[in-house]
Design an enzyme around this catalytic site. Structure first.
Site, mmCIF file in Angstrom:
data_model
loop_
_atom_site.group_PDB
_atom_site.id
_atom_site.type_symbol
_atom_site.label_atom_id
_atom_site.label_comp_id
_atom_site.label_asym_id
_atom_site.label_seq_id
_atom_site.Cartn_x
_atom_site.Cartn_y
_atom_site.Cartn_z
ATOM 1 N N CYS A 170 0.894 -1.158 0.000
ATOM 2 C CA CYS A 170 0.000 0.000 0.000
ATOM 3 C C CYS A 170 0.928 1.201 0.000
ATOM 4 C CB CYS A 170 -0.942 -0.041 1.193
ATOM 5 S SG CYS A 170 -0.158 -0.439 2.763
ATOM 6 N N ARG A 176 -2.906 -1.714 5.315
ATOM 7 C CA ARG A 176 -3.674 -2.496 4.343
ATOM 8 C C ARG A 176 -2.911 -3.728 3.885
ATOM 9 N NH1 ARG A 176 -5.185 2.976 1.146
ATOM 10 N NH2 ARG A 176 -3.325 3.616 2.252
#
Lengths: 508, 621
Positions: free
Chosen positions: A280, A286
């Site tokens: 990410c 994430r």
């Protein structure tokens, strides 16, 4: 506790906002000004960092008969995955956290990449978080690799070493297919990151890679979304427009996107189509969600209690998910923009999966809720600090107790009776809105109107039946022993009691 | 059949609307007198009963063929692609004719033959005996009696012949009251609560207009309140929204004026009418049906359909009713406009909350027989059995089933039956395969001679009882317990297994229930094994000196003894087919896995014996 104020609306009292969605208001008698003392003591101990006090985990003297700190041993875990092998090696280049201060000491990298190569790649990756192996498929040898964004910038910089390194990763499973790169961010965000020196892998520079964006939003969006969830369930549950309010929080939509992303990663790898690189921006929010969820789908080991502990310990704690910043342990700055419920979102995804596959997980809902409760409690050292180097400096493993000590010393409480051990089954949850639900037992558990059925009647019934079965089997064995013992001449019997016992058990 | 021109079309494609990958199956489509049958290349059969078809549509021709979309009343939507337009047209026309019959005699029930003789058929119809049921409730008694006023359907055509009324209500009062009530549906007993001595009564709206009164009607209500020795006032629940009730006054109907009736407490509960419910379901299906599977506004779509709000309204009304009886010990009179839709919902659901008997399989049948069938819920019109007025069609009974489902979700141990039972019930109100739900009232059913010409559904459901048992139902739990459901918003969920029951992607709950079911059966088998062995030991003890018997016993504990063999066979049989029995498909077969786990565990210790043992087991099976 998230924040405490001394302003009551109509009454004299204390208003306490908790990190676990609770909001408590104590009404106090006005005489004696008891409130001030209480407020001061409360803020002192709720926010020890602001008062130069140690976090409770360092004072906690609880003793357990199991040591949770021994659950995760990176060398053992990589060995379980069959590493090192011909293509992947274990490197200690980061032993003193010199290469990357937010990565663990031990990393798995391609055999063909030298330590010098790694150092050069590190210069081109945000915070030096170079691509390293998270998981390898036992059969087709495709891998999940994690890292941070490349430092492409506005000018579209390139780095030959990084390009070569990715190609080396691609070649480890001897496939000609392209390397798949999943950038967890929405396309626009990735582009916007160029302005601050970041970016993504362009087609021109990386001929042998295919890039997809997974459209998962950043920590700020997630924080606001959860705030909206709280607004509709606390203090009162939204009644007349429950469903549209729930939808407008977008919480389930975010869950859906995270799950969808993880499914794509898992599918790529399990089908043997290609190896996957996930990143990410910095590769600790994430990215951790995607790699850990994909690993949970691919590898049944992580669906056991200890396996899940190892997964959390590895993909989240050791790879530097910034727990201290995201949760704000002992910190009074409750409006800190660094806070975000990323780990909660991951646990929610796991819960959604466990709803869809009720027999696939060794642990139950209580296990997940317990983890979340101690994410905030600071009773254990497990989630303290942002990365391994900081934890080592503070001697967390020596000075605190691990959450896994609590759980592993009382495993029965956290077991799912329906669990059926399976090997090599890949779970693909359905990530459509009609199959996702709000986790009422977690988010609305403080609402007095929700009567939780504890223990869950379905589980309870099954546990009863299991106990009954064991009782019956024992009784049968005893009876068979008794009857065979009384036989006058055992030599005439073709099967002695020792051979007979297993027969009883073959019923099941 | 004169309507069928093409009986067989080959190379037809069936699209799966739930599958994400636009997969399709190719196979052959057959048209029979009663069913549409599709057999795919894997020989899997898909049967669609003509009576289940709600809508047939022929879509615009595409390159791959002519699309034919069939929407069913059980919420199945099938999408065929027929290669030749002419075939498609023939099938389309035939289905239009076959799915909408003009007369009752053409319905499936009149030709369905389950191979029962006349006495079995009659026995089936006598399975549920309402006189027996009223006796169970404790009527007739000193306050309530059986009235013969409607014996010949002279007072009210849509009521059953046998009605229970307060003992002090004389025939002139009943006749007078019936003239003041819409369709002659005067207040009668629906449920009697023995402990509280309070009653649930039902009727239609009074013909009060703006000021009309009827002394007999006022007397009858007073008689009902007097029949309750504990509490003198009674509730009158008008289940309609107040506005609707007021609008009815202009048509000479309306609601009770509290001033004219002594000791009544009047209450509106605001359930919408059949037209609102019909269009709400329509919206629900649009949102969650063909187009709504992929969109992300699932929840707001669900909300805008209003469906769950209506379900909650019905549930709230039933809770009000149950509370009036339990907490205040008051009798309640329930009505709506004609007293056959919302009134049936509220009375039956209220009784279900109050009386655990109705939560058993048999009891639930009795409840439906009483509050729905006998009191003239217009099944044929509401379900559109015949080609009739589409404005009379409404999912009133479906809503009732959904309310019950929500209760089973909140009280998983309280019901003897499972979800499959409710789904099966829903299947058959539309199937027209059995006579129970044909016609609109008892008088009509008698005229159709249903008991001679058709079969009753109930014995078939009871024979299959095993399929419908809720494994969590615990007879130990307090049976008399009154259910107090919580109607907080998040408790109302989309009933996926009803409206998306043909979605093959997931059915998690069911698989857990299957595991519990299997475990239950295994334990029963074990229990039998123990008993067997115990009795044999006992037997031996009593004749210990007998050498021959000892030898026989020795044989019985031998590994290949009959008891053990049957257990093994039993094991293999139950594990596999149970999942097929229910209409679910699972990604996994957890029961199977548990089995192999144990096998695995065991094989570690004694590998040789195991494989041999299983070989034996398989052969004997």
């Amino acid at each position: 506790m998230g924040g405490a104020t001394s302003r009551g609306e109509n009454s004299y009292g204390l208003d306490i906002t908790c990190k676990d969605m609770r909001n408590l208001r104590f009404a106090l008698k006005q005489e004696g000004h008891s409130r001030r003392d209480m407020f001061e003591i409360l803020t002192r101990y709720a926010f020890p960092l602001a008062h130069s006090l140690p976090i409770f985990a360092f004072l906690n003297e609880e003793k357990f008969n199991v040591d949770g700190w021994t659950v995760y041993n990176p060398v053992e875990e990589y060995r379980r995955q069959g590493l090192p092998n011909h293509h992947w090696r274990i490197t200690f280049i980061n032993k003193c956290y010199e290469l990357c201060d937010t990565y663990p000491a031990l990393l798995v990298v391609p055999y063909r990449a030298s330590d010098d190569d790694l150092r050069r790649v590190a210069t081109f990756r945000s915070r030096n978080r170079i691509p390293v192996l998270s998981w390898i498929h036992p059969e087709n040898k495709t891998v999940i690799v994690r890292c941070s964004q490349p430092l492409v910038g506005m000018s579209g910089k390139r780095n030959k070493d990084d390009e070569k390194y990715l190609d080396v990763i691609r070649e480890t499973n001897r496939q000609i297919s392209k390397l798949t790169i999943y950038d967890a961010r929405p396309n626009v965000n990735a582009v916007a990151n160029k302005a601050t020196g970041g970016g993504y892998e362009s087609d021109d520079a990386y001929h042998n890679a295919e890039l997809f964006f997974l459209d998962i939003h950043n920590i700020h969006v997630m924080r606001e979304s959860l705030k909206k969830v709280k607004d509709i369930v606390y203090p009162n549950v939204e009644e007349s427009h429950w469903l549209s309010s729930l939808e407008s929080t977008h919480w389930l939509e975010h869950i859906k996107l995270v799950l969808t992303g993880a499914i794509q990663v898992a599918d790529r790898v399990s089908s043997g189509k290609s190896s996957v690189l996930v990143h990410c921006s910095d590769g600790w929010d994430r990215t951790a969600q995607l790699t850990s969820l994909a690993m949970l789908m691919l590898d049944s080991f992580y669906r056991s209690i200890e396996g899940f502990e190892i997964l959390v310990q590895k993909e989240w704690i050791s790879f530097g998910h910034k727990f201290a910043s995201r949760i704000g342990h002992g910190d009074k700055n409750h409006a800190d923009a660094d806070r975000s419920p990323i780990f909660l979102q991951f646990i929610d995804c796991v819960w959604q999966m466990s709803k869809q596959f009720p027999t696939a997980f060794e642990f139950n809902e209580r296990f997940l809720i317990t983890i979340l409760d101690h994410l905030y409690s600071c009773r254990f050292g497990t989630f303290l600090y942002n990365c391994e180097s900081a934890r080592e400096k503070q001697k967390v493993t020596e000075r605190t107790v691990s959450l896994w000590s609590l759980i592993n010393s009382n495993k029965d409480k956290f077991k799912n009776p329906f669990y059926t051990k399976e090997i090599n089954r890949v779970l693909y949850p359905v990530a459509s809105m009609r199959h996702l639900e709000l986790w009422v037992n977690y988010y609305i558990r403080w609402n007095p109107r929700i009567k939780q059925q504890q223990p869950n009647p379905v589980e309870q019934r099954y546990v009863e039946l299991l106990a009954l079965r064991d009782e019956y089997i024992q009784r049968l064995e005893e009876l068979q022993l008794a009857s065979s013992a009384k036989l006058p001449d055992p030599s005439t019997s073709p099967a002695g009691p020792s051979q007979m016992m297993p027969h009883v058990r073959t019923h099941f | 059949m004169e309507h069928i021109r093409t009986t067989k079309v080959e190379q037809v494609k069936l699209l799966d609307r739930f599958s994400t990958s636009n997969k399709s199956l190719t196979g052959t489509l057959y048209l029979t007198a009663t069913h549409l049958l599709f057999i795919d290349s894997h020989q899997k059969e898909t049967w669609i009963l003509h009576h289940h078809i709600a809508l047939v549509e022929k879509l615009a021709l595409t390159t791959s063929g002519c699309p034919l979309v069939i929407q069913c009343k059980n919420f199945r939507i099938v999408h065929f692609i027929v290669p030749r337009e002419r075939d498609c047209h023939d099938i389309y026309n035939s289905l239009l004719q076959l799915s909408k019959q003009a007369k009752y005699e053409d319905l499936y029930a009149f030709s369905y033959n389950p191979k029962q003789n006349d006495s079995e058929r009659l026995h089936g119809w006598q399975l549920i005996d309402l006189a027996e049921e009223y006796k169970r409730m404790g009527v007739p008694n000193s306050n309530w009696q059986l009235s013969d006023a409607n014996r010949e359907y002279k007072i009210c055509e849509t009521y059953p012949r046998e009605l229970y009324v307060p003992r002090i209500a004389s025939k002139p009062i009943i006749v007078g009251s019936s003239k003041f009530r819409s369709k002659g549906r005067f207040p009668v007993l629906s449920y009697y609560h023995q402990n509280k001595e309070a009653a649930i009564c039902r009727c239609s709206q009074p013909l009060s207009g703006f000021s009309a009164r009827c002394l007999e009607d006022e007397h009858l209500l007073q008689a009902i309140s007097k029949a309750n020795p504990v509490n003198r006032y009674m509730y009158v629940m008008d289940t309609r929204p107040k506005l609707n009730a007021m609008a009815n006054r202009a048509a000479g109907k309306g609601y009770e004026n509290e001033d004219n009736y002594s000791n009544i407490r009047f209450q509106f509960v605001g359930i919408e009418n059949i037209h609102v419910m019909r269009s709400s379901l329509q919206k629900l299906l649009e949102v969650n049906g063909t187009k709504g599977l992929s969109v992300s506004d699932f929840y707001s779509g669900l909300e805008s359909s209003g469906w769950l709000r209506h379900i909650k309204a019905v549930m709230d009304a039933a809770i009000f009713l149950a509370k009036a009886i339990m907490v205040e010990n008051a009798s309640v009179l329930v009505h709506c406009s004609d007293g056959w839709d919302r009134t049936s919902q509220v009375c039956s659901l209220g009784s279900l909350l109050l009386d655990s008997y109705y939560r058993t399989i048999k009891g639930f049948m009795v409840l439906i027989e009483k509050d729905w069938i006998s009191f003239g819920h217009k099944f044929s019109e509401r379900c559109g059995h015949l080609d009739g007025d589409p404005k009379e069609v409404s999912p009133v009974f479906t809503q009732f089933l959904e309310c019950v489902w929500h209760l089973t979700e909140q009280f998983p141990q309280a019901f003897e039956f499972n979800e499959a039972f409710l789904l099966q019930m829903h299947e058959h109100i539309h199937s027209c395969q059995f006579g129970n739900f044909l016609g609109n009232c008892q008088k009509e059913r008698e005229e159709l001679k249903l008991k001679e010409k058709t079969y009753s559904l109930w014995p078939f459901l009871l024979d299959d009882q095993k399929k419908y048992l809720n494994p969590l139902y615990s007879s130990k739990s307090p049976k008399s317990a009154v259910l107090e459901p919580n109607t907080v918003s998040f408790n109302f969920k989309f009933w996926r297994n009803m409206y998306h029951q043909f979605d093959r992607t997931l059915h998690p709950r069911q698989s857990m229930f299957n595991i519990i079911m299997n475990m239950n059966e295994q334990n029963e088998q074990l229990e039998n094994d123990i008993k067997d062995l115990e009795s044999k030991i006992k037997q031996r003890k009593s004749k210990q000196t007998d050498g021959i018997l000892t030898k026989e016993l020795l044989h019985s504990v031998h590994p290949e003894s009959p008891t053990l063999k049957t257990s093994l066979c039993f094991k293999e049989q139950t594990l596999l087919p149970v999942n097929h029995a229910l209409r679910t498909i699972e990604g996994s077969n957890p029961a199977d896995n548990r089995y192999s786990e144990y096998a695995e565990e065991f094989s570690k210790s004694e590998p040789g014996v195991v494989s041999l043992e299983y070989g034996v087991a398989r052969m004997t099976c």
